[in-house]
Design an enzyme around this catalytic site. Structure first.
Site, PDB file in Angstrom:
ATOM      1  N   GLU A 186       0.783  -1.306   0.078  1.00 41.69           N
ATOM      2  CA  GLU A 186       0.047   0.007   0.125  1.00 41.69           C
ATOM      3  C   GLU A 186       0.951   1.219  -0.124  1.00 41.69           C
ATOM      4  O   GLU A 186       1.737   1.563   1.042  1.00 41.69           O
ATOM      5  CB  GLU A 186      -0.888   0.012   1.381  1.00 41.69           C
ATOM      6  CG  GLU A 186      -2.047   1.429   1.167  1.00 41.69           C
ATOM      7  CD  GLU A 186      -2.751   1.128  -0.483  1.00 41.69           C
ATOM      8  OE1 GLU A 186      -2.119   1.681  -1.274  1.00 41.69           O
ATOM      9  OE2 GLU A 186      -3.716   0.711  -0.440  1.00 41.69           O
ATOM     10  N   ASP A 195      -7.162   0.061  -3.779  1.00 38.04           N
ATOM     11  CA  ASP A 195      -8.052   1.026  -3.806  1.00 38.04           C
ATOM     12  C   ASP A 195      -8.921   1.037  -4.942  1.00 38.04           C
ATOM     13  O   ASP A 195      -9.426   1.997  -5.485  1.00 38.04           O
ATOM     14  CB  ASP A 195      -7.292   2.413  -3.593  1.00 38.04           C
ATOM     15  CG  ASP A 195      -6.663   2.687  -4.598  1.00 38.04           C
ATOM     16  OD1 ASP A 195      -6.296   1.885  -5.498  1.00 38.04           O
ATOM     17  OD2 ASP A 195      -5.883   3.687  -4.689  1.00 38.04           O
TER      18      ASP A 195
HETATM   19  O1  AHR Z   1       0.601   0.477  -3.331  1.00 33.59           O
HETATM   20  C1  AHR Z   1       0.388   0.524  -4.523  1.00 33.59           C
HETATM   21  C2  AHR Z   1      -1.131   1.156  -4.792  1.00 33.59           C
HETATM   22  O2  AHR Z   1      -1.332   2.493  -4.380  1.00 33.59           O
HETATM   23  C3  AHR Z   1      -2.048   0.375  -4.228  1.00 33.59           C
HETATM   24  O3  AHR Z   1      -2.469  -0.745  -4.958  1.00 33.59           O
HETATM   25  C4  AHR Z   1      -3.215   1.301  -4.186  1.00 33.59           C
HETATM   26  O4  AHR Z   1      -4.257   0.904  -3.122  1.00 33.59           O
HETATM   27  C5  AHR Z   1      -2.745   2.592  -4.087  1.00 33.59           C
HETATM   28  O5  AHR Z   1      -3.245   3.364  -5.095  1.00 33.59           O
END
Ligand code: AHR
Ligand code: AHR
Ligand code: AHR
Length: 481
Positions: free
Chosen positions: A204, A280
Site C-alpha cells: 500500500e 483502492d
Molecule cells: O501500493 C500501490 C497502490 O497504491 C495500491 O495498490 C493502491 O491502493 C494505491 O493506489
C-alpha cells in the site's frame, strides 16, 4: 498432493485457494469457477475432471458454444468460502455500471496442464475480482504466505496487477494496509534491475522490491511465460521469490527486514483478497492469473520448494489462441459482414476511421483497396494476427477507446497489443469472429456501419447485445485488391 496439501503438512494451511485451471488439493472435486454466458445470462460451474485434477475446459466450451462467456466467480477451494467475485468500486471506479470492474472473458488465457486444456484468468485493464469479507486471512502484523502462477509476458505499467491481501473497504487506508503479489513494470514506487517486469510486494502506497522503497537491484526482471511469483510476510520479515513455473526451482529475490519507511513495521493488514487490481481498486493494470493461494503462518522455504515442484509437475504449456477458418499470414483478405441487410458490406477504412462499406467487383480501385487487408503475424503476440492496410503500408487496424482506427505502427508495446487480434470460429456459425488480443471480451464489430472492439453488452452503445453475434461474424475471403 496439491499445493495446499503441501502447505498444510508444513503447518501453514491455505486459507484461500483460487484456480481456474486445476484443483489445488488432492481431494478437491468441487467447483473451480463459474461462467456466465451472453446468450441467455445462464451460469454454470466448472469442476476438475477428477478429484485433484485439471479443470473440465470442454464443459466451458460446450456451455459457451456460439456465444460469449465471462468468469463470474473464482471459487475458494479451502472450504472457507473465500470466493472472488466482480470487484466493487473503491477509491477508483471500474468501467462497468455502478463503478464495478469488468469480469474477465472466459477464453482469454487457454493453456494445457499435462496435455489437458484449461483456461486462466486474462485480466485486461478495467478487470478486477475481490472479496472484502474473507475468513481466516492475516490481519495486523500476523504472518502469511502466498504464491500465484502468472503469465510473465502479459503485464503493463499501470497500477496494479495484484493478488493478495488488501483493504476491506476498497480504499487506500494507509501504508502497510496491504500485502499482495504485484507483477508488472510500474516504476512509480519501487523497481528492480533491468526494465522489468518485476515481482514486487504491494504493501500500500508502495510496490516494494526490497527494503529500499525505490530500486533494489537484486530483484530481477522476470518474464517466464509461466511464472511462479511468491511473497510472504511476518513480524519484521518478508520475502520475494520467483521462478519458472514450468521448470526448475525458486530463487529468492529479497529476504529480510520490513521497509524502513514509516507505516510498514508493524504491518496493518486488513485481510481482504484482490485479483488484478490495487487495494483502492486502481484498475489500469493487465496480467494473467492461473492459480494462487493465501496461507496462514509464514511458510518455510522447504514447503515453498515442494509447492514449486508441484507446480512444475502440473506441466503448464501454451496452446492455440485461434479457431475457425485459418487466416494465412501474408495473404490479402476482405471481411464481409454477415448481419442480414448488411451482407454487401466489407470492413474498410475512410482515412483513420474503420467502417463497413458496400464493395463489389465493379467498385473503384480506391474503394477496393480501402476494403483490402494484409494478414500479418500479430504485432503484440505471434500466436494471433494483425491487419495491415492495403493502401497505407505500415498502418494497421487498432482499437483506441474501443473504436477501431487505422493508424501507423509507432512501435510501442501499446500499439502492438491494440493492433493484435485473434480469429475464432464465427459466433453466428459463419466465418470468423475476431477478438482483441488484449480484451478477450471484445470482438471486431460493425455498429452503425462503424468498426469497434465491442463486448456482448456493456456500457457503450456499440456494446449492444442486439445482433451481437451477427455483427461480430465475418466471412473472410481473398481481397478485392
Ligand atoms: O501500493 C500501490 C497502490 O497504491 C495500491 O495498490 C493502491 O491502493 C494505491 O493506489
Ligand atoms: O481501446 C481500448 C484502449 O484505449 C486501448 O488499449 C488504449 O490504447 C486506449 O486508451
Ligand atoms: O452496423 C450496422 C448495424 O448497426 C448493426 O448490425 C446493428 O447492430 C447496428 O444498429
Amino acid at each position: 498432493a496439491g499445493p495446499c496439501d503441501i502447505y498444510a503438512s508444513g503447518g501453514t494451511p491455505c486459507i484461500a485457494a483460487h484456480s481456474t485451471t486445476r484443483a489445488l488439493y488432492n481431494a478437491y472435486s468441487g467447483s473451480l469457477y463459474q461462467v456466465k454466458r451472453g446468450s441467455d445470462g445462464a451460469t454454470t460451474n466448472i469442476a476438475p475432471l477428477s478429484a485433484g485434477g485439471v479443470a473440465n475446459a470442454a464443459a466451458q466450451d460446450n456451455f459457451c458454444t456460439n456465444t460469449t462467456c465471462l468468469i463470474t466467480i473464482i471459487y475458494d477451494q479451502s472450504g472457507r468460502g473465500n470466493h472472488l467475485t466482480q470487484a466493487p468500486p473503491g477509491g477508483f471506479n471500474g468501467p462497468e455500471a455502478n463503478g464495478y470492474d469488468n469480469l474477465a472473458g472466459a477464453i482469454g488465457a487457454p493453456v494445457t496442464l499435462n496435455g489437458q486444456k484449461a483456461y486462466g484468468v486474462f485480466v485486461s485493464p478495467g478487470t478486477g475480482y475481490r472479496n472484502n469479507a474473507v475468513s481466516g486471512s492475516a490481519t495486523g502484523d500476523a504472518a502469511e504466505g502466498m504464491y500465484a502462477v502468472l503469465d510473465g509476458t502479459h503485464y503493463n505499467g499501470a497500477c496494479c496487477f495484484d493478488y493478495g491481501n488488501a483493504e476491506t473497504n476498497s480504499l487506500d487506508t494507509g501504508n502497510g494496509h496491504m500485502e499482495a503479489i504485484y507483477f508488472g513494470d510500474n516504476t512509480v514506487w519501487g523497481s528492480g534491475s533491468g526494465s522489468g517486469p518485476w515481482i514486487m510486494a504491494d504493501l500500500e502506497n508502495g510496490l516494494f522490491s526490497g527494503a529500499n522503497p525505490k530500486n533494489n537491484a537484486a530483484d530481477p526482471s522476470v518474464s517466464y511465460r509461466f511464472l511462479t511469483a511468491l511473497i510472504k510476510g511476518g513480524a519484521n520479515k518478508w520475502a520475494i521469490k520467483g521462478g519458472n513455473a514450468a521448470s526448475g526451482s525458486l530463487s529468492t529475490y529479497y529476504d529480510g527486514a520490513r521497509p524502513s519507511v514509516s507505516g510498514y513495521n508493524p504491518m496493518s493488514k486488513e485481510g481482504a483478497i484482490i485479483l488484478g487490481i490495487g487495494g483502492d481498486n486502481s484498475n489500469g493494470a493487465q496480467g494473467t492469473f492461473y492459480e494462487g493461494v493465501m496461507t496462514t503462518g509464514y511458510p518455510s522455504d522447504a514447503t515453498e520448494n515442494s509447492v514449486q515442484a508441484n507446480i512444475v509437475a502440473a506441466r503448464y504449456a501454451t496452446t492455440s489462441l485461434t479457431s475457425g477458418p485459418a487466416l494465412t499470414v501474408g495473404s490479402s483478405i476482405s471481411f464481409r459482414a454477415t448481419t442480414a441487410g448488411y451482407t454487401d458490406r466489407y470492413l474498410a477504412h475512410t482515412g483513420a476511421t474503420v467502417n463497413t462499406q458496400v464493395v463489389s467487383s465493379s467498385s473503384a480501385t480506391t474503394l477496393k483497396q480501402q476494403a483490402s487487408w494484409t494478414v500479418r503475424t500479430g504485432l503484440g503476440n505471434s500466436a494471433c494476427v494483425s491487419f495491415e492496410s492495403k493502401d497505407t503500408a505500415g498502418s494497421y487496424i487498432r482499437h483506441y477507446d474501443f473504436g477501431l482506427q487505422l493508424a501507423a505502427n509507432d512501435g510501442s508495446k501499446q500499439f502492438k497489443e491494440d493492433a493484435t487480434f485473434c480469429p475464432l470460429a464465427g459466433l453466428n456459425g459463419q466465418g470468423n469472429s475476431i477478438r482483441a488480443w488484449g480484451y478477450p471480451t471484445r470482438y471486431i464489430r460493425h455498429y452503425g456501419n462503424v468498426g469497434y472492439a465491442a463486448s456482448n453488452s456493456g456500457v457503450h452503445t456499440f456494446d449492444s447485445a442486439t445482433s451481437f453475434n451477427d455483427d461480430v461474424s465475418w466471412v473472410i475471403s481473398t481481397s478485392f485488391a
